[in-house]
Design a protein around this motif. Structure first.
Motif, PDB file in Angstrom:
ATOM      1  N   TRP A 276      41.234  38.117  25.800  1.00 34.75           N
ATOM      2  CA  TRP A 276      40.406  39.093  25.110  1.00 34.75           C
ATOM      3  C   TRP A 276      40.003  40.191  26.089  1.00 34.75           C
ATOM      4  O   TRP A 276      40.035  40.008  27.299  1.00 34.75           O
ATOM      5  CB  TRP A 276      39.166  38.421  24.491  1.00 34.75           C
ATOM      6  CG  TRP A 276      38.087  38.038  25.444  1.00 34.75           C
ATOM      7  CD1 TRP A 276      36.943  38.726  25.733  1.00 34.75           C
ATOM      8  CD2 TRP A 276      38.038  36.870  26.283  1.00 34.75           C
ATOM      9  NE1 TRP A 276      36.190  38.072  26.671  1.00 34.75           N
ATOM     10  CE2 TRP A 276      36.829  36.920  27.015  1.00 34.75           C
ATOM     11  CE3 TRP A 276      38.895  35.775  26.475  1.00 34.75           C
ATOM     12  CZ2 TRP A 276      36.468  35.941  27.929  1.00 34.75           C
ATOM     13  CZ3 TRP A 276      38.528  34.800  27.375  1.00 34.75           C
ATOM     14  CH2 TRP A 276      37.336  34.878  28.092  1.00 34.75           C
ATOM     15  N   ASP A 277      39.661  41.352  25.531  1.00 32.54           N
ATOM     16  CA  ASP A 277      39.304  42.516  26.333  1.00 32.54           C
ATOM     17  C   ASP A 277      37.827  42.851  26.158  1.00 32.54           C
ATOM     18  O   ASP A 277      37.283  42.784  25.049  1.00 32.54           O
ATOM     19  CB  ASP A 277      40.142  43.732  25.935  1.00 32.54           C
ATOM     20  CG  ASP A 277      41.621  43.539  26.221  1.00 32.54           C
ATOM     21  OD1 ASP A 277      41.939  42.939  27.264  1.00 32.54           O
ATOM     22  OD2 ASP A 277      42.444  43.949  25.382  1.00 32.54           O
ATOM     23  N   VAL A 278      37.199  43.207  27.261  1.00 32.61           N
ATOM     24  CA  VAL A 278      35.824  43.682  27.261  1.00 32.61           C
ATOM     25  C   VAL A 278      35.789  44.952  28.093  1.00 32.61           C
ATOM     26  O   VAL A 278      35.969  44.910  29.315  1.00 32.61           O
ATOM     27  CB  VAL A 278      34.844  42.641  27.837  1.00 32.61           C
ATOM     28  CG1 VAL A 278      33.428  43.213  27.860  1.00 32.61           C
ATOM     29  CG2 VAL A 278      34.900  41.353  27.042  1.00 32.61           C
ATOM     30  N   GLY A 279      35.587  46.081  27.417  1.00 34.56           N
ATOM     31  CA  GLY A 279      35.643  47.343  28.134  1.00 34.56           C
ATOM     32  C   GLY A 279      37.028  47.553  28.714  1.00 34.56           C
ATOM     33  O   GLY A 279      38.045  47.421  28.034  1.00 34.56           O
ATOM     34  N   GLY A 280      37.091  47.834  30.003  1.00 36.21           N
ATOM     35  CA  GLY A 280      38.381  48.025  30.655  1.00 36.21           C
ATOM     36  C   GLY A 280      38.914  46.779  31.326  1.00 36.21           C
ATOM     37  O   GLY A 280      39.887  46.862  32.084  1.00 36.21           O
ATOM     38  N   ALA A 281      38.302  45.614  31.052  1.00 35.66           N
ATOM     39  CA  ALA A 281      38.728  44.378  31.699  1.00 35.66           C
ATOM     40  C   ALA A 281      39.402  43.448  30.703  1.00 35.66           C
ATOM     41  O   ALA A 281      38.961  43.323  29.555  1.00 35.66           O
ATOM     42  CB  ALA A 281      37.532  43.670  32.344  1.00 35.66           C
ATOM     43  N   GLY A 282      40.462  42.803  31.141  1.00 33.83           N
ATOM     44  CA  GLY A 282      41.137  41.794  30.340  1.00 33.83           C
ATOM     45  C   GLY A 282      40.805  40.409  30.857  1.00 33.83           C
ATOM     46  O   GLY A 282      40.988  40.115  32.041  1.00 33.83           O
ATOM     47  N   TRP A 283      40.299  39.554  29.965  1.00 30.03           N
ATOM     48  CA  TRP A 283      39.894  38.201  30.336  1.00 30.03           C
ATOM     49  C   TRP A 283      40.859  37.190  29.741  1.00 30.03           C
ATOM     50  O   TRP A 283      41.433  37.414  28.677  1.00 30.03           O
ATOM     51  CB  TRP A 283      38.476  37.911  29.835  1.00 30.03           C
ATOM     52  CG  TRP A 283      37.415  38.705  30.520  1.00 30.03           C
ATOM     53  CD1 TRP A 283      37.040  39.983  30.228  1.00 30.03           C
ATOM     54  CD2 TRP A 283      36.595  38.271  31.599  1.00 30.03           C
ATOM     55  NE1 TRP A 283      36.028  40.393  31.063  1.00 30.03           N
ATOM     56  CE2 TRP A 283      35.734  39.349  31.923  1.00 30.03           C
ATOM     57  CE3 TRP A 283      36.496  37.089  32.330  1.00 30.03           C
ATOM     58  CZ2 TRP A 283      34.791  39.277  32.945  1.00 30.03           C
ATOM     59  CZ3 TRP A 283      35.555  37.003  33.346  1.00 30.03           C
ATOM     60  CH2 TRP A 283      34.719  38.079  33.649  1.00 30.03           C
ATOM     61  N   GLU A 284      40.998  36.071  30.416  1.00 35.20           N
ATOM     62  CA  GLU A 284      41.907  35.039  29.942  1.00 35.20           C
ATOM     63  C   GLU A 284      41.373  33.658  30.328  1.00 35.20           C
ATOM     64  O   GLU A 284      41.118  33.381  31.504  1.00 35.20           O
ATOM     65  CB  GLU A 284      43.290  35.251  30.568  1.00 35.20           C
ATOM     66  CG  GLU A 284      44.399  34.439  29.931  1.00 35.20           C
ATOM     67  CD  GLU A 284      45.759  34.882  30.423  1.00 35.20           C
ATOM     68  OE1 GLU A 284      46.427  35.661  29.709  1.00 35.20           O
ATOM     69  OE2 GLU A 284      46.138  34.480  31.529  1.00 35.20           O
ATOM     70  N   LEU A 285      41.182  32.814  29.324  1.00 33.17           N
ATOM     71  CA  LEU A 285      40.873  31.406  29.546  1.00 33.17           C
ATOM     72  C   LEU A 285      42.169  30.622  29.424  1.00 33.17           C
ATOM     73  O   LEU A 285      42.979  30.898  28.528  1.00 33.17           O
ATOM     74  CB  LEU A 285      39.869  30.895  28.518  1.00 33.17           C
ATOM     75  CG  LEU A 285      38.402  31.287  28.701  1.00 33.17           C
ATOM     76  CD1 LEU A 285      37.595  30.799  27.496  1.00 33.17           C
ATOM     77  CD2 LEU A 285      37.834  30.715  29.993  1.00 33.17           C
TER      78      LEU A 285
END
Length: 700
Positions: free
Chosen positions: A653-662
């Motif tokens: 998922w993306d938050v602002g300009g950051a891409g997160w990954e679990l």
């Protein structure tokens, strides 16, 4: 399936069948009504190990690149484990702290390991229990050059090269103020905790880089005994209490690894210049039995054995390496298109600790300098030439210093050229090295020259089918270990004797490859054969010294032959998601002309992965089958075949300009006992049991 070098008939037949209609397109056959019959555009991956910076599909030479999501899914605590699912590459482990790549059956001094195109400058080739001072978790991509890479990197790459690209000296600007990535993960098999972070920042003409990492792990869990069934049975027959054998965990396999780097580059209109300083530190254990000094007995004649280690103190390696790198380049300098240079200085040392005492200390002061000039294209010919100088000031002091101190110098000159003739591309290259190895002893210095030649052809039958042919003649100068060893080498369980009169090793090789890119299908098949004149290897003499078998470095002709194949198929792309199947297989055979087999030759394998992608979800289910290896060298034990199952699930998922990954990853989910035939420890230390890793990644 055995280790014999015979192609996988099913995969080969599938590729040829798929290639047939594509081949027909060259004679005018088309099918515009079926979109999947059209060649798809592959993501361009630049191979930085080549001075010409070509894309991977533009090279006749066999090269694999592990990058992006595939690299994230395979990253491990050492380089060998990270690459072991690549076709033609296996791992030579020595416990949890050491894993060195084996390329097409060749390893050690025949496979050059590089960081950003420069030698690792460690002592990992001196002994099998010495770790490579490179951290895979920091890699942007890992390039595997199969077959002789001597033209680019000298005689130490006669079997291939692995180049880890981590961007510690930025070679281009980021294009934004700040970018970076970070990862935290935990592994269940050894209670491992790993963390890394990286930042790259543009500040006007400057680009800055910083990274840091740390990994700690306990002794890893195993599914049965640490020792093989044969050793356990032998011990029981001799009256050993079965409870003395380590079981459930591999003793003394815990480790701590940490390090980091600071770097930066200035970019002008036509020139750039960069610097970086980095450190790598690791403290890891050697499994009991690997460093045994014979069998110690108590006063009653019973073995003093904590986990069946024969009473020796636990041996740990405390490693530190500091590297300083400078590099730069100039565009359009006079008659040249580009001129690039780099210099690396490395200060390496490690102590082998026996309890609280230092048993042996290894030190290596290394220097490497390289200049590459890229020529302007002339009459369709593109080319580059360069000069490389390397120096290794090596010393070993202590009870296990089986190699005397030595100073090695290598000066090499190389040239590459290529030209397209319509659908046919030809590549040529040559290199000449002058090597001097001076021992710090009464033995005289050894002076050698080594010359290597290569020719390659890449024929685009059409946009979907490509054929490649590579021919080469490569030379390798014997290492200081092969020339001057004289003492007990505990890691290999032998008393080693070198021979200062060894000749150069000469390899004559050929490889034929078929590559397919057609719609939903992408694959390759290659077969290779290399004849080694004066192949250098350790041979049993039948004598004993200090309670160890005496083995001498000798020479004899040998032949390595093998095959490898990969196939990616897009099974479906619909409402249920994108489904992709990946298959790979390989095999290698190595036989000396004198008869028998060479030791630790990798068995044949076949593996597959089923990949699924639906929106933010990614999943993978895979398995690899490693064949039984019972066609072994004299005095060598066989290893049973095994199947390892792994899987992975990720949510993005993306938050602002950051891409997160679990993510959650499972390896060896069947908790199988697996022993790598390529490892010196195959009878003492199996691979880890079931491992479930969980973590989070972020990139911005």
């Amino acid at each position: 399936m055995t280790a014999q070098a015979r192609p996988a008939p099913l995969t080969l037949a599938v590729l040829l069948a798929l290639a047939a209609p594509a081949w027909g397109q060259a004679t005018g056959t088309t099918d515009e009504d079926h979109a999947h019959d059209k060649p798809h555009t592959l993501e361009a991956i630049e191979v930085t190990a080549s001075p010409l910076r070509q894309g991977i599909d533009d090279l006749a030479r066999p090269v694999d690149v592990l990058a992006g999501e595939d690299l994230d899914a395979r990253k491990a605590g050492n380089l060998g484990e990270t690459l072991e699912r690549q076709a033609g590459v296996q791992n030579a482990s020595f416990g949890a702290g050491v894993g060195r790549p084996v390329i097409r059956g060749l390893e050690g001094a025949r496979v050059q390991v590089l960081a950003n195109g420069n030698s690792a400058l460690d002592v990992s080739t001196v002994s099998a229990d010495h770790a490579i001072g490179i951290e895979p978790f920091l890699a942007d991509q890992i390039e595997v050059l199969k077959g002789p890479a001597t033209l680019l990197y000298g005689s130490g790459a006669i079997g291939g090269a692995v180049n880890v690209v981590d961007g510690r000296v930025p070679t281009a600007q980021v294009g934004r103020a700040v970018s970076g990535r970070a990862e935290l993960r935990h592994g269940s098999v050894d209670d491992q905790a790993t963390g890394m972070a990286r930042l790259d920042m543009d500040a006007g003409a400057l680009t800055l880089h910083a990274d840091v990492f740390r990994r700690s792990a306990d002794d890893y869990r195993i599914s049965g005994y640490a020792f093989s069934d044969a050793l356990v049975a032998e011990g029981i027959e001799e009256g050993e209490d079965p409870g003395h054998f380590a079981r459930g965990r591999l003793p003394n396999s815990r480790l701590t690894t940490e390090g980091g780097a600071l770097g930066g580059s200035w970019f002008g209109e036509r020139a750039w210049f960069g610097l970086a300083a980095s450190t790598y530190r690791s403290n890891y254990g050697i499994p009991p039995g690997a460093h045994a000094h014979g069998e110690d007995e108590d006063h009653d004649g019973e073995r003093e054995d904590e986990g069946h280690g024969h009473g020796e103190e636990p041996v740990r390696v405390d490693l530190r390496q500091d590297r300083f790198e400078a590099r730069g380049g100039v565009r359009d300098p006079g008659p040249l298109q580009e001129l690039n240079w780099r210099v690396v200085r490395s200060l390496y040392e490690h102590a082998e600790l026996e309890g609280d005492e230092v048993g042996t200390r290894f030190e290596n002061d290394g220097l490497e300098a390289r200049v590459e000039a890229v020529l302007r294209e002339r009459n369709g010919w593109r080319g580059a030439f360069g000069l490389q100088y390397s120096e290794r000031d090596f010393s070993a002091i202590g009870d296990e210093a089986f190699v005397p101190p030595s100073l090695s110098r290598d000066l090499g000159l190389f040239a590459l050229t290529e030209k397209d003739f319509g659908r046919l591309k030809l590549e040529f290259g040559a290199r000449h090295d002058r090597v001097r190895v001076t021992p710090d002893a009464q033995a005289p210095a050894v002076h050698r020259s080594a010359s290597s030649l290569a020719a390659g052809a890449l024929w685009d039958v059409n946009e979907a089918v490509h054929l490649s042919l590579n021919l080469n003649r490569a030379e390798r100068v014997p290492t200081a270990e092969e020339l001057f060893s004289d003492g007990p080498h505990i890691a290999t369980g032998s008393y080693e004797i070198g021979d200062a009169g060894l000749d150069n090793e000469v390899a004559l090789g050929a490889e034929l490859g078929l590559h397919l890119h057609q719609g939903r299908f992408e694959g390759s098949v290659s077969v290779f054969r290399t004849r080694f004149d004066d192949f250098i290897y350790l041979a049993d003499t039948g004598a004993m010294e200090d309670g160890l078998p005496v083995r001498a470095w000798v020479q004899g002709d040998a032949v390595f032959s093998g095959w490898e194949t990969t196939l990616d198929v897009e099974l479906a792309d619909n409402a249920s998601g994108l489904w992709t199947l990946r298959v790979f297989a390989d095999g290698v055979d190595a036989r000396p002309d004198a008869g028998g087999r060479l030791p630790r030759i990798a068995p044949g394998r076949v593996g597959s992965d089923l990949l699924w992608r639906q929106g933010p979800w990614h999943a993978r289910l895979g398995a690899v089958r490693v064949a039984t290896q019972d066609d072994v060298a004299a005095g060598e034990s066989a290893t049973a075949g095994y199947t390892l199952v792994d899987a992975g699930l990720e949510y993005h998922w993306d938050v602002g300009g950051a891409g997160w990954e679990l993510f959650v990853e499972g390896r060896n989910l069947g908790d199988r006992e697996a022993r790598q035939h390529t490892s010196y420890l195959k009878d003492l230390a199996p691979l880890p049991g079931r491992n479930v890793m969980t973590g989070v990644r972020v990139s911005f």
